[in-house]
Design a protein around this motif. Structure first.
Motif, PDB file in Angstrom:
ATOM      1  N   TRP A  87      30.358  58.293  11.683  1.00 46.58           N
ATOM      2  CA  TRP A  87      30.274  57.335  10.317  1.00 46.58           C
ATOM      3  C   TRP A  87      29.551  58.341   9.471  1.00 46.58           C
ATOM      4  CZ3 TRP A  87      31.399  53.353   7.748  1.00 46.58           C
ATOM      5  CH2 TRP A  87      32.289  52.139   8.523  1.00 46.58           C
TER       6      TRP A  87
ATOM      7  N   THR B 254      32.496  46.671   4.720  1.00 46.12           N
ATOM      8  CA  THR B 254      31.148  46.746   5.393  1.00 46.12           C
ATOM      9  C   THR B 254      31.389  46.586   6.907  1.00 46.12           C
ATOM     10  OG1 THR B 254      30.145  45.626   3.647  1.00 46.12           O
ATOM     11  CG2 THR B 254      29.041  45.724   5.785  1.00 46.12           C
TER      12      THR B 254
ATOM     13  N   LEU C  27      31.317  58.796   5.748  1.00 47.60           N
ATOM     14  CA  LEU C  27      30.494  58.466   4.624  1.00 47.60           C
ATOM     15  C   LEU C  27      30.373  59.582   3.438  1.00 47.60           C
ATOM     16  CD1 LEU C  27      27.769  56.293   6.329  1.00 47.60           C
ATOM     17  CD2 LEU C  27      29.673  55.347   4.805  1.00 47.60           C
TER      18      LEU C  27
ATOM     19  N   ASP D 211      31.890  56.039  -0.722  1.00 51.96           N
ATOM     20  CA  ASP D 211      31.587  55.064  -1.668  1.00 51.96           C
ATOM     21  C   ASP D 211      32.192  53.518  -1.688  1.00 51.96           C
ATOM     22  OD1 ASP D 211      33.971  55.717  -3.057  1.00 51.96           O
ATOM     23  OD2 ASP D 211      33.156  55.875  -4.805  1.00 51.96           O
ATOM     24  N   ARG D 212      33.048  53.427  -0.676  1.00 52.36           N
ATOM     25  CA  ARG D 212      33.706  52.088  -0.573  1.00 52.36           C
ATOM     26  C   ARG D 212      33.253  51.458   0.796  1.00 52.36           C
ATOM     27  NH1 ARG D 212      39.998  53.761  -1.832  1.00 52.36           N
ATOM     28  NH2 ARG D 212      39.600  55.204  -3.574  1.00 52.36           N
TER      29      ARG D 212
ATOM     30  N   HIS E 233      35.678  46.972  -1.072  1.00 49.35           N
ATOM     31  CA  HIS E 233      34.674  47.543  -0.376  1.00 49.35           C
ATOM     32  C   HIS E 233      34.782  47.095   1.285  1.00 49.35           C
ATOM     33  CE1 HIS E 233      30.703  49.588  -0.126  1.00 49.35           C
ATOM     34  NE2 HIS E 233      30.476  48.759   0.857  1.00 49.35           N
TER      35      HIS E 233
ATOM     36  N   SER F  92      38.083  51.005   9.956  1.00 52.10           N
ATOM     37  CA  SER F  92      37.115  51.065   8.394  1.00 52.10           C
ATOM     38  C   SER F  92      37.915  51.960   7.537  1.00 52.10           C
ATOM     39  CB  SER F  92      35.638  51.522   8.682  1.00 52.10           C
ATOM     40  OG  SER F  92      35.151  50.514   9.948  1.00 52.10           O
TER      41      SER F  92
ATOM     42  N   LYS G 160      37.046  42.446  -0.349  1.00 53.45           N
ATOM     43  CA  LYS G 160      35.818  42.928   0.048  1.00 53.45           C
ATOM     44  C   LYS G 160      35.757  42.401   1.456  1.00 53.45           C
ATOM     45  CE  LYS G 160      30.641  42.032  -0.491  1.00 53.45           C
ATOM     46  NZ  LYS G 160      29.739  41.201  -1.394  1.00 53.45           N
TER      47      LYS G 160
ATOM     48  N   GLN H 290      25.754  37.413   1.059  1.00 55.77           N
ATOM     49  CA  GLN H 290      27.189  38.200   0.677  1.00 55.77           C
ATOM     50  C   GLN H 290      28.148  37.205   0.940  1.00 55.77           C
ATOM     51  OE1 GLN H 290      27.993  42.593   1.453  1.00 55.77           O
ATOM     52  NE2 GLN H 290      25.654  42.416   2.517  1.00 55.77           N
TER      53      GLN H 290
ATOM     54  N   HIS I 104      26.382  49.098   9.261  1.00 56.85           N
ATOM     55  CA  HIS I 104      24.993  48.601  10.096  1.00 56.85           C
ATOM     56  C   HIS I 104      25.379  48.575  11.511  1.00 56.85           C
ATOM     57  CE1 HIS I 104      23.729  46.954   6.025  1.00 56.85           C
ATOM     58  NE2 HIS I 104      24.875  46.475   5.828  1.00 56.85           N
TER      59      HIS I 104
ATOM     60  N   THR J 193      30.141  50.753   3.868  1.00 60.20           N
ATOM     61  CA  THR J 193      28.768  50.454   4.373  1.00 60.20           C
ATOM     62  C   THR J 193      28.757  50.280   5.882  1.00 60.20           C
ATOM     63  OG1 THR J 193      27.948  49.675   2.037  1.00 60.20           O
ATOM     64  CG2 THR J 193      26.846  48.988   3.982  1.00 60.20           C
TER      65      THR J 193
END
Length: 274
Positions: free
Chosen positions: A90, A71, A94, A100-101, A69, A57, A45, A120, A105, A103
């Protein structure tokens, strides 16, 4: 490796130019080399700070597999960037098989507070080619202090200021000129702001009773980043509100920079352990 490189490259949003895929393939290959230097493993993660348009990413999402995953965090807004904005890049990523792996922000500065990741914990935090965007070494140290709450270590990768070939001097000079101009006239239009080096990281670690461990050097002189930074440095002379005298003093440096090669500098890697 070539098959994996092409697979990830084809998942990325490409700009409108004819050579966009070739450029992206070089960028993806470089990120694959960085991930290998960091020894990223399946199931991890990962928090990536300064994710930009998702070049690293996507590589990390492929490396961690379906059980991991990634982020991504970026201080910029989704409408920042050209020829594709961060949001466009992005959204494309996505919507693909790695979505699905992942995220992301935007408009998020983790130096202020932990915001969306406060509850987290990550196997690693990473920053690649984003250390030079910080306004100061102290600002970077503040980010690291916040990261100690969500992870045991931070892996970094940045351009090395020690050229291994003469045709890398142009890239080095571009970085140094941009850093100098930011010190003289801080501005939001600045790209490079503070030239963070392994020595800087070691000092930050020492000051905070952490440990800095140097990693391997990643060489890829075929990257386009030297071209981009030289062009950015030339553009800054017209964008910044500098005195005529200062402009005249900087011009010879720009002329020398433009004649000293366009090969990209090597990349150093390392780890801050809290």
């Amino acid at each position: 490796m070539e098959k994996r490189l092409d697979y990830i490259t084809d998942l990325m949003a490409l700009g409108p130019t004819a050579n966009a895929r070739t450029i992206q393939r070089r960028q993806t290959a470089h990120r694959l080399a960085i991930a290998e230097a960091w020894q990223v493993k399946p199931g991890e993660k990962i928090l990536e700070i300064g994710c930009g348009q998702g070049d690293l990413s996507a590589v990390l999402a492929d490396q961690v597999g379906s059980s991991g995953h990634v982020t991504g965090i970026d201080i910029a807004s989704p409408d920042y960037g050209a020829p594709l904005t961060l949001g466009q890049a992005w959204n494309h990523l996505l919507a693909g098989p790695l979505g699905d792996r992942l995220t992301v922000h935007f408009n998020t500065n983790l130096s202020d507070d932990l915001g969306p990741i406060a509850d987290q914990h990550f196997d690693r935090v990473v920053l690649a080619h984003s250390l030079w965007y910080f306004a100061s070494a102290n600002a970077l140290a503040l980010l690291f202090k916040n990261m100690a709450a969500v992870c045991d270590h931070v892996d970094v990768a940045e351009w090395s200021m020690q050229p291994t070939a003469l045709d890398q001097i142009g890239h080095l000079q571009a970085a140094m000129i941009q850093g100098l101009l930011y010190a003289i006239a801080p501005s939001d239009v600045a790209n490079i702001r503070t030239l963070i080096t392994p020595d800087t990281l070691a000092q930050i670690a020492h000051d905070n009773t952490w440990t800095y461990t140097a990693g391997t050097i990643v060489e890829d002189p075929t990257l386009d980043d030297a071209h981009w930074e030289i062009a950015t440095t030339n553009a800054l002379l017209t964008e910044l509100k500098l005195s005529t005298d200062l402009r005249d003093r900087v011009k010879p440096l720009l002329e020398a920079m433009s004649h000293n090669g366009t090969a990209s500098l090597a990349t150093f890697t390392g780890r801050i352990t809290f």
